[in-house]
Scaffold this active site. Structure first.
Site, PDB file in Angstrom:
ATOM      1  N   ASP A  16       0.866  -1.171   0.000  1.00 45.51           N
ATOM      2  CA  ASP A  16       0.000   0.000   0.000  1.00 45.51           C
ATOM      3  C   ASP A  16       0.909   1.229   0.000  1.00 45.51           C
ATOM      4  O   ASP A  16       2.114   1.124   0.233  1.00 45.51           O
ATOM      5  CB  ASP A  16      -0.904  -0.025   1.247  1.00 45.51           C
ATOM      6  CG  ASP A  16      -2.126   0.883   1.083  1.00 45.51           C
ATOM      7  OD1 ASP A  16      -2.987   0.875   1.954  1.00 45.51           O
ATOM      8  OD2 ASP A  16      -2.184   1.607   0.066  1.00 45.51           O
ATOM      9  N   CYS A  32     -12.894 -28.523   7.366  1.00 44.45           N
ATOM     10  CA  CYS A  32     -11.591 -27.982   6.965  1.00 44.45           C
ATOM     11  C   CYS A  32     -10.522 -29.052   7.073  1.00 44.45           C
ATOM     12  O   CYS A  32     -10.487 -29.808   8.052  1.00 44.45           O
ATOM     13  CB  CYS A  32     -11.237 -26.785   7.858  1.00 44.45           C
ATOM     14  SG  CYS A  32      -9.671 -25.999   7.418  1.00 44.45           S
ATOM     15  N   CYS A  36      -7.207 -28.258   6.987  1.00 45.53           N
ATOM     16  CA  CYS A  36      -5.936 -27.568   7.231  1.00 45.53           C
ATOM     17  C   CYS A  36      -5.166 -28.240   8.355  1.00 45.53           C
ATOM     18  O   CYS A  36      -5.690 -29.099   9.084  1.00 45.53           O
ATOM     19  CB  CYS A  36      -6.180 -26.094   7.568  1.00 45.53           C
ATOM     20  SG  CYS A  36      -6.563 -25.741   9.289  1.00 45.53           S
ATOM     21  N   HIS A  95      -5.368 -21.364  10.437  1.00 45.60           N
ATOM     22  CA  HIS A  95      -6.689 -21.813   9.973  1.00 45.60           C
ATOM     23  C   HIS A  95      -7.478 -20.685   9.322  1.00 45.60           C
ATOM     24  O   HIS A  95      -8.079 -20.869   8.252  1.00 45.60           O
ATOM     25  CB  HIS A  95      -7.515 -22.383  11.127  1.00 45.60           C
ATOM     26  CG  HIS A  95      -8.958 -22.534  10.759  1.00 45.60           C
ATOM     27  ND1 HIS A  95      -9.428 -23.564   9.966  1.00 45.60           N
ATOM     28  CD2 HIS A  95     -10.023 -21.715  10.988  1.00 45.60           C
ATOM     29  CE1 HIS A  95     -10.726 -23.398   9.741  1.00 45.60           C
ATOM     30  NE2 HIS A  95     -11.101 -22.280  10.344  1.00 45.60           N
ATOM     31  N   CYS A  97      -6.943 -27.997  11.808  1.00 45.89           N
ATOM     32  CA  CYS A  97      -8.147 -28.825  11.928  1.00 45.89           C
ATOM     33  C   CYS A  97      -7.848 -30.314  11.826  1.00 45.89           C
ATOM     34  O   CYS A  97      -8.618 -31.144  12.303  1.00 45.89           O
ATOM     35  CB  CYS A  97      -9.161 -28.427  10.872  1.00 45.89           C
ATOM     36  SG  CYS A  97      -9.753 -26.755  11.105  1.00 45.89           S
ATOM     37  N   ASP A 155      -7.824  -7.508   0.499  1.00 44.69           N
ATOM     38  CA  ASP A 155      -6.898  -7.754   1.611  1.00 44.69           C
ATOM     39  C   ASP A 155      -7.549  -7.340   2.915  1.00 44.69           C
ATOM     40  O   ASP A 155      -8.405  -6.437   2.923  1.00 44.69           O
ATOM     41  CB  ASP A 155      -5.617  -6.910   1.436  1.00 44.69           C
ATOM     42  CG  ASP A 155      -5.809  -5.510   2.012  1.00 44.69           C
ATOM     43  OD1 ASP A 155      -6.470  -4.691   1.334  1.00 44.69           O
ATOM     44  OD2 ASP A 155      -5.358  -5.260   3.149  1.00 44.69           O
TER      45      ASP A 155
HETATM   46  N1  0WY Z   1      -4.264   3.360   0.245  1.00 39.67           N
HETATM   47  C1  0WY Z   1      -5.463   3.021   0.750  1.00 39.67           C
HETATM   48  N2  0WY Z   1      -5.554   1.962   1.586  1.00 39.67           N
HETATM   49  C2  0WY Z   1      -6.792   1.663   2.115  1.00 39.67           C
HETATM   50  C3  0WY Z   1      -6.893   0.603   3.055  1.00 39.67           C
HETATM   51  C4  0WY Z   1      -5.682  -0.226   3.480  1.00 39.67           C
HETATM   52  C5  0WY Z   1      -5.721  -1.577   2.787  1.00 39.67           C
HETATM   53  N3  0WY Z   1      -4.852  -2.533   3.499  1.00 39.67           N
HETATM   54  C6  0WY Z   1      -3.440  -2.236   3.406  1.00 39.67           C
HETATM   55  C7  0WY Z   1      -2.625  -3.068   4.363  1.00 39.67           C
HETATM   56  C8  0WY Z   1      -1.172  -2.798   4.108  1.00 39.67           C
HETATM   57  C9  0WY Z   1      -0.295  -3.590   5.057  1.00 39.67           C
HETATM   58  C10 0WY Z   1      -0.651  -3.333   6.493  1.00 39.67           C
HETATM   59  C11 0WY Z   1      -2.117  -3.537   6.786  1.00 39.67           C
HETATM   60  C12 0WY Z   1      -3.016  -2.789   5.811  1.00 39.67           C
HETATM   61  C13 0WY Z   1      -8.140   0.336   3.609  1.00 39.67           C
HETATM   62  N4  0WY Z   1      -8.507  -0.551   4.571  1.00 39.67           N
HETATM   63  C14 0WY Z   1      -9.837  -0.348   4.761  1.00 39.67           C
HETATM   64  N5  0WY Z   1     -10.572  -0.967   5.665  1.00 39.67           N
HETATM   65  C15 0WY Z   1      -9.968  -1.888   6.626  1.00 39.67           C
HETATM   66  C16 0WY Z   1     -11.011  -2.071   7.704  1.00 39.67           C
HETATM   67  C17 0WY Z   1     -10.537  -3.008   8.741  1.00 39.67           C
HETATM   68  C18 0WY Z   1     -11.167  -4.244   8.829  1.00 39.67           C
HETATM   69  C19 0WY Z   1     -10.762  -5.133   9.810  1.00 39.67           C
HETATM   70  C20 0WY Z   1      -9.724  -4.803  10.679  1.00 39.67           C
HETATM   71  C21 0WY Z   1      -9.091  -3.556  10.573  1.00 39.67           C
HETATM   72  C22 0WY Z   1      -9.496  -2.640   9.613  1.00 39.67           C
HETATM   73  N6  0WY Z   1     -10.338   0.597   3.947  1.00 39.67           N
HETATM   74  C23 0WY Z   1      -9.293   1.052   3.224  1.00 39.67           C
HETATM   75  C24 0WY Z   1      -9.206   2.082   2.285  1.00 39.67           C
HETATM   76  C25 0WY Z   1      -7.946   2.401   1.750  1.00 39.67           C
HETATM   77  C26 0WY Z   1      -7.789   3.513   0.831  1.00 39.67           C
HETATM   78  O1  0WY Z   1      -8.739   4.229   0.484  1.00 39.67           O
HETATM   79  N7  0WY Z   1      -6.535   3.785   0.383  1.00 39.67           N
END
Ligand code: 0WY
Length: 372
Positions: free
Chosen positions: A93, A307, A309, A338, A312, A269
Site C-alpha cells: 500500500d 476444513c 488444514c 486456519h 483442523c 486484503d
Molecule cells: N491506500 C489506501 N488503503 C486503504 C486501506 C488499506 C488496505 N490494506 C493495506 C494493508 C497494508 C499492510 C498493512 C495492513 C493494511 C483500507 N482498509 C480499509 N478498511 C480496513 C477495515 C478493517 C477491517 C478489519 C480490521 C481492521 C481494519 N479501507 C481502506 C481504504 C484504503 C484507501 O482508500 N486507500
C-alpha cells in the site's frame, strides 16, 4: 514488464470473473484474498506455512517498513522478497492510509503529508513521489498510488477537494513511477469519492484516463454501512476497465468478499483473519467460533469439521481453547493458520464455482451454513 491481466471466464449470472494476473514474481489466480504482512511477516506464519496454505501474494506495509527496519536496511537486503525469503508477488500500500490510521498528529497539504512516527515521535514527510520511492526500495511487484482515504461521514466539500487532490497526487506518482521504477513493477490508481456517486464517477473516469496497470477502490470499509459499501462498490466497479485487475481495499469478512467478487472485484486484503485469531476467534464453515467460550471446554472435535488444514487435522477445539486461555503463542499461530487457510480455500471454491457458472449457488450454500 508490468503485470498482465488475463480474463479466463465470466460468471453467467453475475459480474464475477476468473482471471490470472501474470507478474515477474509469479502468477496470481483471481479472485484472490491477499494475507497482510505488516512488518515483513504475516504474523506468526513462516513463508512455508504461507505456501502450504496456498497464498499466492502477500501485502507489505510501506509505512511500517519505512520506519522499521528502514529503507537503508531494506536496500542493503536487496528488497523485501530477499529480506523475508518470499519469492512470490508482494503488493504494497502507499502508506497514506496507515499514516492517517496510525501516525500521531499528521498534517496534510498539497505537497504531501507531514506526520510523527507512532514509534518514536520522529517527524516525517510523505509525498506521492516519496511513497513510490519507498515501494521501489521494497521491490514491490504491485504498488499503490499515494491517496487520501476519507472516512465515511466526511462532508461533500471535503470529499470533493480530497478526491481532486488525490487525482493530482496520482498523476505525480505515475510520472515519478515512469521515470524511476523497474519495468517489472506495476502501479495501481486508487478511486476515491466517499459515498457520493458523482464524485466516484469523476474519480474513476480521471484515474482510468491516466492508464494505470490496475485499479483499487479506496475509501470503503471505513465505517459506512454494509448497504452503502455494496451500493458504492456496485456503482464504481463497472466504471473500471475489464482488462485490468480491480482491488477492493481492506476487505474483509466472508460476506464482504463474496459481495466484492460478485461485483467484479479480483483482489482483496484485510488484517481481520490474523487479528481476530490473536483474540481467539476463528472463521469456520458454520460461522465464527469464539474458542474461549466454555462450551468448547470438553469439545474434542476439530475447529471446523469441513476444513482439512493443519490446525483442523491435528488439534481439537478443547486444546485450542486451552492454548488461548493460557495465552500460549501456539494458540494465535494455529488459529491464524486456519483463518487464512479458510479464506484462501473459500476463494479457490469461488474460482471453481465461477468456472461452472454456479457462483450464486455456492454463495447461497456458504451463507446458509455460515449463518448469514
Ligand atoms: N491506500 C489506501 N488503503 C486503504 C486501506 C488499506 C488496505 N490494506 C493495506 C494493508 C497494508 C499492510 C498493512 C495492513 C493494511 C483500507 N482498509 C480499509 N478498511 C480496513 C477495515 C478493517 C477491517 C478489519 C480490521 C481492521 C481494519 N479501507 C481502506 C481504504 C484504503 C484507501 O482508500 N486507500
Amino acid at each position: 514488464m508490468p503485470l498482465k491481466y488475463e480474463l479466463i471466464k465470466k460468471d453467467k449470472y453475475t459480474n464475477a470473473r476468473v482471471g490470472v494476473i501474470h507478474t515477474a514474481s509469479g502468477d496470481i489466480p483471481t479472485p484472490i484474498f491477499m494475507p497482510v504482512g505488516t512488518v515483513g511477516t504475516v504474523k506468526t506464519m513462516t513463508v512455508d506455512d504461507l505456501k502450504e496454505m496456498g497464498a499466492k501474494i502477500i501485502l507489505g506495509n510501506t509505512y511500517h517498513l519505512y520506519l522499521k527496519p528502514g529503507m537503508d536496511i531494506m536496500k542493503k537486503a536487496g528488497g523485501l522478497h530477499k529480506f523475508m525469503n518470499w519469492d512470490r508477488p508482494i503488493l504494497t500500500d502507499s502508506g497514506g492510509f496507515q499514516v492517517f490510521s496510525l501516525a500521531d498528529n499528521r498534517k496534510i497539504s498539497e505537497d504531501g503529508v507531514m506526520f510523527r512516527s507512532h514509534i518514536d515521535g520522529s517527524k516525517h514527510f510523505f509525498t506521492p513521489e516519496k511513497s513510490i520511492e519507498i515501494q521501489n526500495d521494497i521491490h514491490s511487484d504491485i504498488m499503490m498510488s499515494f491517496d487520501e482515504c476519507v472516512d465515511a461521514n466526511a462532508s461533500y466539500d471535503y470529499v470533493k477537494n480530497s478526491m481532486e487532490r488525490t487525482l493530482r497526487w496520482a498523476k505525480r506518482g505515475l510520472d515519478y513511477h515512469k521515470a524511476n521504477s523497474h519495468p517489472d513493477q506495476s502501479l495501481f490508481g486508487i478511486v476515491q469519492g466517499g459515498m457520493f456517486k458523482d464524485l466516484r464517477e469523476i474519480s474513476a473516469r480521471e484515474t482510468v484516463a491516466m492508464d494505470f496497470d490496475g485499479y483499487s477502490i479506496g475509501g470503503l470499509s471505513v465505517g459506512e454501512t454494509k448497504e452503502e459499501m455494496i451500493d458504492i462498490l456496485n456503482f464504481t466497479t463497472p466504471l473500471l476497465p475489464e482488462d485490468k485487475p480491480r482491488y477492493n481495499m481492506g476487505v474483509g469478512t466472508p460476506d464482504y468478499l463474496f459481495e466484492s467478487f460478485e461485483a467484479g472485484i479480483d483482489m482483496a486484503d484485510c488484517v481481520l483473519p490474523t487479528r481476530i485469531a490473536r483474540n481467539g476467534t476463528a472463521l469456520t464453515s458454520e460461522g465464527r467460533v469464539v474458542i474461549k467460550n466454555a462450551t468448547y471446554k470438553e469439545d474434542f472435535s476439530p475447529l471446523d469439521p469441513e476444513c482439512d488444514c493443519y490446525t483442523c487435522s491435528n488439534y481439537s477445539r478443547a486444546y485450542l481453547r486451552h492454548l488461548v486461555n493460557a495465552k500460549e503463542i501456539l494458540g494465535a499461530r494455529l488459529l491464524s493458520y486456519h483463518n487464512l487457510y479458510f479464506l484462501l480455500k473459500m476463494c479457490e471454491n469461488i474460482r471453481e464455482a465461477i468456472m461452472n457458472d454456479s457462483f450464486l449457488d455456492y454463495k447461497k450454500e456458504f451463507y446458509e451454513k455460515y449463518g448469514y
